[in-house]
Design a protein around this motif. Sequence first.
Motif, short mmCIF file in Angstrom:
data_model
loop_
_atom_site.label_atom_id
_atom_site.label_comp_id
_atom_site.label_asym_id
_atom_site.label_seq_id
_atom_site.Cartn_x
_atom_site.Cartn_y
_atom_site.Cartn_z
N UNK A 36 0.84 -1.21 0.00
CA UNK A 36 0.00 0.00 0.00
C UNK A 36 0.86 1.24 0.00
N UNK A 37 0.28 2.34 -0.46
CA UNK A 37 0.97 3.63 -0.55
C UNK A 37 0.78 4.38 0.78
N UNK A 38 1.77 4.32 1.64
CA UNK A 38 1.71 4.97 2.94
C UNK A 38 1.75 6.49 2.86
N UNK A 39 2.07 7.06 1.69
CA UNK A 39 2.07 8.52 1.54
C UNK A 39 0.68 9.04 1.19
N UNK A 40 -0.25 8.15 0.95
CA UNK A 40 -1.62 8.51 0.58
C UNK A 40 -2.52 8.39 1.81
N UNK A 41 -3.11 9.50 2.29
CA UNK A 41 -3.96 9.44 3.48
C UNK A 41 -5.17 8.52 3.31
N UNK A 42 -5.72 8.49 2.12
CA UNK A 42 -6.86 7.63 1.84
C UNK A 42 -6.45 6.16 1.96
N UNK A 43 -5.30 5.83 1.39
CA UNK A 43 -4.79 4.46 1.44
C UNK A 43 -4.46 4.06 2.89
N UNK A 44 -3.84 4.96 3.62
CA UNK A 44 -3.52 4.68 5.03
C UNK A 44 -4.77 4.41 5.84
N UNK A 45 -5.83 5.20 5.58
CA UNK A 45 -7.09 5.01 6.32
C UNK A 45 -7.69 3.64 6.00
N UNK A 46 -7.68 3.26 4.73
CA UNK A 46 -8.24 1.97 4.35
C UNK A 46 -7.43 0.82 4.95
#
Length: 159
Positions: A36-46
């Motif tokens: 997953x892309x940890x720099x993406x807030x949306x991805x981190x939330x999911x």
Amino acid sequence: RIARLMDRMGFRLRRNGHVRRRFALADDTRKLTVYYDGSCPLCRAEIGHYRRQSGSEAMDFLDIADATAQLGPDLDRATAMKRFHVRESDGRLYSGAQAFTRIWTRLPAWRWAAQVARVPGGIALLDLLYRGFLPIRPALSRTACRIQRWRQRRSAATG
């Protein structure tokens, strides 16, 4: 029509209107690596949501934004950043809707979604929706960042 669709998904509609599961998906205890892309807030939330779920202990979550992350010989960082990927313990790599269904199969609270994806054409439809989402992901991510900063400022002002 609805009864046939539900039957394909593994459910039966009883005469009293209640739905019963005809069969359960087998628990898959093999490790799954989730990129997953940890720099993406949306991805981190999911990913944070998935991590809190029962069954997530059967997954390893790997932040591909970390330059030291080992992705494997058949997945480069640029490809991994463009689409969601998971790797089965046997080394097989999946992306897009197939990757999501691999996760959902391991999470009891999400198995219904894996069953929906198994309906004929389900994966193709989910992948079409996912490909439609990818171009707007950066804008959604920026919006999620702004909302997060606004909430932090608001809680600091009231706290």
